[in-house]
Enzyme design. Structure first.
Site, PDB file in Angstrom:
ATOM      1  N   ASN A 111       0.805  -1.227   0.000  1.00  0.00           N
ATOM      2  CA  ASN A 111       0.000   0.000   0.000  1.00  0.00           C
ATOM      3  C   ASN A 111       0.842   1.284   0.000  1.00  0.00           C
ATOM      4  OD1 ASN A 111       0.747  -0.536   2.632  1.00  0.00           O
ATOM      5  ND2 ASN A 111      -1.148   0.237   3.522  1.00  0.00           N
ATOM      6  N   GLU A 159       3.999  -4.750  12.408  1.00  0.00           N
ATOM      7  CA  GLU A 159       3.062  -3.666  12.092  1.00  0.00           C
ATOM      8  C   GLU A 159       1.954  -4.266  11.255  1.00  0.00           C
ATOM      9  OE1 GLU A 159       3.056  -0.846  13.403  1.00  0.00           O
ATOM     10  OE2 GLU A 159       5.088  -0.646  14.185  1.00  0.00           O
ATOM     11  N   CYS A 175      -3.448   1.010   6.686  1.00  0.00           N
ATOM     12  CA  CYS A 175      -3.556   0.210   7.918  1.00  0.00           C
ATOM     13  C   CYS A 175      -4.305   0.968   9.007  1.00  0.00           C
ATOM     14  CB  CYS A 175      -2.168  -0.179   8.400  1.00  0.00           C
ATOM     15  SG  CYS A 175      -1.081   1.223   8.627  1.00  0.00           S
TER      16      CYS A 175
END
Ligand code: NAP
Length: 495
Positions: A164, A262, A296
């Site tokens: 992303n 993450e 995210c």
């Protein structure tokens, strides 16, 4: 909004993205050849060399040699800092080129790609300025002893990157790793391999010693796994989905190395009736529709105080009906998803949303025939659900905002915390007591009050609670993941 003109289109050739190992550039590799396509049109952008086990071993050896022989570690800290800062400068000098490549590869609107490059440059500026300020401690043991700690790079640091924000996320982990003295191996996502090569070229030009950064492309399930299990790797920074993160953790456990995780999110924005609605609305919209929801820390659950719920839903619906959709390079409000596979997954969630609640769709798909094969979906809102709905609990990674009403501040915090994830939260209210009480109770790594992101925010820590992961990126907190602390103690021979 659309800023289209032909001169904005990058002159992408059907090139071959190489691997970078030590000072070598490999356009052929044992894993074959991959291809990457523009998600707005389906057009082929580039081929890329795919690594196999041979190249994985070569990359680990190169990074190991760089770390163990220590050209980087032997430099004075201020000299290392200057090289890191030079990397940031070169990124800004090539801002146009990199942003256009990243837009074509990922689909994101051009302005987001510019932000991404600016942010990457800030990481190198920030950590470059900190290299000569990292200090150990002097520890009081009393008479006849001197004791102190020194900080050392942890060794070979592996960075596994999602699709992303490829360029920015490479910089987010690699800048503090290099600042701490590590050597690095980068494994970008197969969907977006292109800008990592620009990153390597810049590092080489800035004078980073041979083997300090190495680039391996190839299937994560093959080369990502081989790298994560490799005994020559000392630390892993993984950014991606929860299931893959769990596999990477198992690989890390096989040789007992530390990892930064993450992972995903289902972040809440709490919108109280007393909020400044004109200021909050763009943050709510930007929080979920940026990069087509593939972020995210997207604020995908909007918790709205019941007295303004219907009015807010209606306003939001009007806003998304007016959004522009198109190719990222034309800088629309929203580009395509990253791939047709992601589109199929998001469309499935729209079907679930329509069954679970009321699905409100926004702007129509682009009419341009050139975009007929693009991975576009319409922006959407789902209302009339509670927090037990799948669309309230699962990460969609697409432009779907789930709206849930609440009555009291306590209930808002309870709903926000009732999630398997805990990445970030936004609180919109003019009542500072409610805002601070919520901030204290929210089980997330970052709380925004009357904002949702600052932009170029590399200075403060970022990371998750619960399934959103562990460890912190950004800020000075990030450095410790890449360091060993050594204690040295002397007994003085004086009576
Ligand atoms: P993903 O499918 O988990 O892939 C992430 C990376 O892992 C890719 O490079 C992938 O390579 C690699 N990989 C796949 N299988 C592997 C294995 N067995 N061992 C080692 N590496 C492996 O995630 P994604 O779909 O790219 O990204 C979306 C997810 O990332 C979302 O959940 C999002 O929330 C999360 N994310 C989190 C943050 C954060 O900071 N918290 C930031 C951005 C994104 P291939 O591409 O070759 O499969």
């Amino acid at each position: 909004m659309a800023l289209c003109s032909d001169e904005r289109r990058p002159s992408m050739t059907n090139s071959m993205i190489p691997l970078a190992i030590g000072d070598a550039t490999l356009t052929e590799a044992s894993g074959g050849v991959g291809e990457t396509r523009n998600p707005a049109t389906g057009a082929l952008l580039s081929h890329f060399a795919m690594a196999g086990e041979v190249e994985v071993n070569m990359a680990v050896n190169a990074a190991r040699k760089a770390f163990d022989e220590g050209a980087w570690g032997r430099m004075r800290p201020f000299e290392r800092g200057r090289i890191l800062q030079r990397i940031g400068e070169l990124m800004l000098e090539r801002r146009d080129e990199i942003a256009r490549i990243e837009t074509e590869d990922s689909g994101k609107p051009l302005r987001d790609a510019y932000w991404e490059v600016d942010c990457a440059a800030r990481f190198f500026e920030f950590y470059g300025g900190f290299v000569d300020k990292m200090q150990g401690n002097s520890i009081p043991l009393g008479p006849n002893y001197s004791d102190w700690t020194t900080l050392e790079g942890i060794g070979v640091s592996l960075h596994i990157i999602p699709w992303n924000y490829s360029f920015q996320l490479i910089a987010r982990g690699v800048a503090p790793a290099l600042a701490a003295g590590c050597s690095v191996i980068i494994k970008p996502a197969t969907e977006t391999p292109m800008s990592a090569w620009n990153f390597i070229q810049i590092c080489r030009e800035a004078g980073l010693p041979e083997g300090q950064v190495n680039l391996i492309n190839g299937r994560g399930s093959v080369v990502g796994d081989l790298l994560a299990r490799h005994p020559g790797v000392d630390q892993i920074t993984f950014t991606g989905s929860v299931p893959t993160g769990q596999r990477v953790l198992e690989a890390a456990a096989s040789h007992a190395i530390p990892s930064n995780m993450e992972l995903g999110g289902k972040s809440a924005q709490l919108l109280f009736a007393d909020a400044d609605m004109d200021a909050a609305m763009p943050m709510v919209l930007g929080g979920v529709f940026t990069h087509c929801g593939q972020v995210c820390n997207a604020g995908t659950r909007l918790l709205v105080q019941r007295s303004v719920h219907d009015e807010v839903v209606s306003k939001l619906h009007d806003k998304i009906k007016g959004m522009t959709l198109g190719a990222g390079i034309d800088d629309p409000d929203m580009g395509p998803l990253v791939s047709n596979a992601q589109k199929a997954s998001v469309e499935e969630y729209y079907e679930i949303a329509a069954k679970e609640g009321e699905l409100l769709l926004g702007a129509d798909l682009p009419g341009d025939a050139a975009l007929a094969n693009g991975a576009f979906v319409r922006p959407a809102i789902v209302a009339g659900v509670d927090n037990t709905a799948r669309v309230a609990r699962e990460e969609v990674f697409g432009p779907l905002l789930t709206v849930i009403p609440f009555d009291t501040a306590e209930e808002a915090v309870q709903i926000a915390n009732d999630s398997p994830f805990g990445l970030v939260a936004g609180v919109h209210t003019q009542n500072i007591s409610n805002a601070l009480a919520a901030a204290e109770r929210l089980r997330v790594g970052q709380v925004w009050i009357n904002s949702f992101g600052v932009g170029l925010d590399v200075e403060f820590p970022f990371g998750g609670y619960k399934l959103s992961g562990f460890g912190r990126e950004k800020g000075l907190e990030a450095i410790s993941a890449y360091q060993q602390v050594k204690n040295i103690c002397i007994r003085h021979p004086f009576a």
